[in-house]
Write a protein that holds these residues in place. Structure first.
Motif, PDB file in Angstrom:
ATOM      1  N   GLN A  57      -0.729  -2.159  -5.063  1.00 58.08           N
ATOM      2  CA  GLN A  57      -2.474  -0.987  -4.964  1.00 58.08           C
ATOM      3  C   GLN A  57      -1.720  -0.233  -4.391  1.00 58.08           C
ATOM      4  N   GLU A  58      -0.971  -0.098  -3.446  1.00 60.35           N
ATOM      5  CA  GLU A  58      -1.211   1.665  -2.447  1.00 60.35           C
ATOM      6  C   GLU A  58       0.245   2.290  -2.482  1.00 60.35           C
ATOM      7  N   ALA A  59       1.074   1.865  -3.863  1.00 60.63           N
ATOM      8  CA  ALA A  59       1.668   2.230  -4.728  1.00 60.63           C
ATOM      9  C   ALA A  59       1.427   3.701  -5.998  1.00 60.63           C
ATOM     10  N   HIS A  60       0.066   2.185  -7.142  1.00 55.93           N
ATOM     11  CA  HIS A  60      -0.548   2.968  -7.472  1.00 55.93           C
ATOM     12  C   HIS A  60      -0.909   4.126  -6.685  1.00 55.93           C
ATOM     13  N   ILE A  61      -1.964   3.548  -5.877  1.00 53.45           N
ATOM     14  CA  ILE A  61      -2.587   5.354  -5.452  1.00 53.45           C
ATOM     15  C   ILE A  61      -2.077   5.700  -5.131  1.00 53.45           C
ATOM     16  N   LEU A  62      -0.144   6.286  -3.877  1.00 53.57           N
ATOM     17  CA  LEU A  62       0.252   7.171  -3.746  1.00 53.57           C
ATOM     18  C   LEU A  62       0.555   8.079  -5.302  1.00 53.57           C
TER      19      LEU A  62
END
Length: 519
Positions: A43-48
């Motif tokens: 999730q953090e990867a997609h957000i970044l």
């Protein structure tokens, strides 16, 4: 004789079956935690990556690089961003800015059904003036890649137990760990449903083994363990099973000897080890960087095991598994405070830092015990502080911090920067000290991105009216640089190693004598 042997075998098989079932359940819980971490990382990867593309930060300009670093500072799981051109050539990174020559990637990237690409064991060259090679895991989408932080990768490796595989259109691809035989092993595995679990028992490499596969969306988590591993982890119950079988009269002497040897493990001896006079306290000075004067010390625990010393990293896992944290912390604190009260010379304002485990804050009896032991020292203007490691903060830490303050204790957050604390949480805790993890100090001379965060930590400390302590200082250059950055205090072998109380007191007297001579 045959009936007795059959009874013995039946008891053993029944017991081993129960152990295997419990172990399957434990591994399922372990894989569930790994799945949660994987989901958080993804999730953090997609957000970044969404923000990087939305803000169109692929031109490698100074403004774009600053914006990328700001995004990275708020990330929990990633330490670096790479920017690529439309042809897939690496143009710049958040560490090195614009490269002198665009680089082509050499590692194969496997793409999940969600569109996110993964590549493990990637060799990265960091630094243009003094380039160094590191191996990392990279997540890629379109014009950007993200480099997974070492602590996040270590957590994934530990949580998956054996292997995390990526479910791609080309089949399962191993991610963690990338062992030499991982690809072949994965391709022989049955693929569970996206949220299914497959459990098997089979003969593997000359030993009876159990394996479990769990489908987690784009990932498959695989773990395999030998029956011997199960027996070691459930040794108490296993010994009981063997004893029952022994009463049937048919267990060999060698089998009993093997079990008794396993009973000598740390897990079985830890309660005895933390009792009596086996606890050894050593003291490492905390020094004011501006004046060079010792303003306090940190108490570090060792356990005497025969003719050897056991260090915390050898003991704490067993202590936590058996929930002995409050008992250990109470014993260490009582011994340390008694030793310092007995031997510490008059030294004016001074502070003694005690490390405490998360479980120790949940019971009021621990704080009460510490308060009673600390009373004589407080009368001598000596402040007692409790150190909590950032990545192990309990869920009710704010309430517990207030209880500590009311009881007259100071609060330090140890290894700050290695966990996921937000500024809001730090404001609520109102710590007296933030302790910079030694890894930041060690990387400072290499101009690594982690070391560049030290000024940010100093600013956070100032915002919550806390002082900053740097751990692991090993030379004059590190000390001078940290002082220039606004760090208040330091500890490390540059000043003095951890010492028994007699040596610590002698060191303090020598420091006082040296200052008198200098004056």
């Amino acid at each position: 004789m045959l009936a007795g042997l059959a009874l013995t075998a039946a008891i053993l098989l029944l017991g081993l079956g129960l152990l295997a079932r419990w172990e399957f359940d434990d591994r399922a819980a372990l894989q569930a935690r790994a799945a949660q971490l994987l989901d958080a990382v993804t999730q953090e990867a997609h957000i970044l990556l969404d923000r990087l593309h939305e803000q169109r930060l692929w031109d490698c300009s100074p403004a774009s690089q600053r914006a990328i670093r700001r995004l990275l500072f708020g990330a929990h799981f990633f330490r670096e961003v790479g920017t690529f051109d439309a042809d897939g050539l690496l143009l710049c990174t958040s560490t090195d800015d614009v490269l002198g020559q665009p680089r082509a990637g050499t590692s194969r990237i496997h793409y999940a059904h969600s569109g996110l690409g993964y590549s493990t064991g990637v060799s990265l060259i960091l630094g243009q003036d003094q380039p160094r090679s590191v191996t990392a895991t990279v997540l890629r989408r379109d014009r950007f890649n993200l480099v997974l932080a070492p602590q996040a990768e270590a957590a994934l490796r530990h949580g998956a137990a054996t292997l995390i595989a990526l479910d791609t259109e080309d089949g399962l691809q191993p991610l963690f760990p990338a062992a030499a035989d991982a690809t072949a092993a994965v391709r022989r595995l049955p693929v569970p449903a996206s949220t299914g679990v497959v459990r098997e028992a089979h003969w593997w490499r000359g030993q009876f083994a159990l394996q479990q596969l769990a489908g987690m969306g784009d990932f498959v988590l695989f773990t395999r363990w030998h029956l011997g591993d199960v027996l070691r982890q459930q040794s108490t119950l296993a010994v009981a099973i063997v004893l029952i079988a022994t009463l049937a009269g048919l267990v060999a002497h060698g089998t009993v000897t093997t079990w008794l040897t396993r009973l000598n493990s740390i897990d079985h001896r830890v309660r005895k080890l933390i009792g009596g006079d086996r606890i050894v306290c050593v003291y490492q000075p905390i020094v004011a960087l501006a004046s060079g004067r010792a303003v306090g010390c940190e108490v570090l625990m060792r356990l005497q095991d025969g003719d050897r010393l056991l260090y915390p990293e050898q003991v704490i896992p067993a202590v936590l598994r058996q929930r002995l944290g409050p008992e250990l912390d109470s014993r260490v604190a009582r011994r340390a405070l008694a030793e310092t009260d007995r031997h510490l010379p008059p030294c004016g304002p001074f502070r003694i830092a005690l490390n405490v485990l998360p479980d120790s804050l949940s019971g009021e009896h621990v704080i009460a015990t510490l308060g009673e032991a600390a009373a004589p020292l407080r009368a001598r203007d000596i402040q007692i502080e409790l150190e909590l490691t950032e990545y192990s903060l309990p869920t009710d830490v704010v309430t517990q911090a207030r209880n500590l303050a009311r009881a007259g204790f100071g609060l330090s957050i140890d290894d700050f920067g290695t966990g996921y604390s937000s500024l809001a949480l730090v404001r609520q805790l109102c710590p007296d000290y933030l302790k910079i993890d030694r890894s930041f100090v060690h990387e400072m001379e290499e101009s690594a991105i982690r070391a560049s965060l030290i000024p940010e930590i100093v600013q956070i400390a100032r915002a919550v009216d806390a002082r900053v302590v740097a751990e692991g200082i090993e030379n004059q250059a590190q000390r001078d640089r940290l002082h220039a950055l606004g760090v208040d205090y330091g500890q490390g072998h540059y000043f003095a190693p951890p010492m028994p109380i007699a040596d610590f007191v002698a060191w303090l007297r020598a420091q006082d004598a040296a200052k008198v001579d200098a004056a």
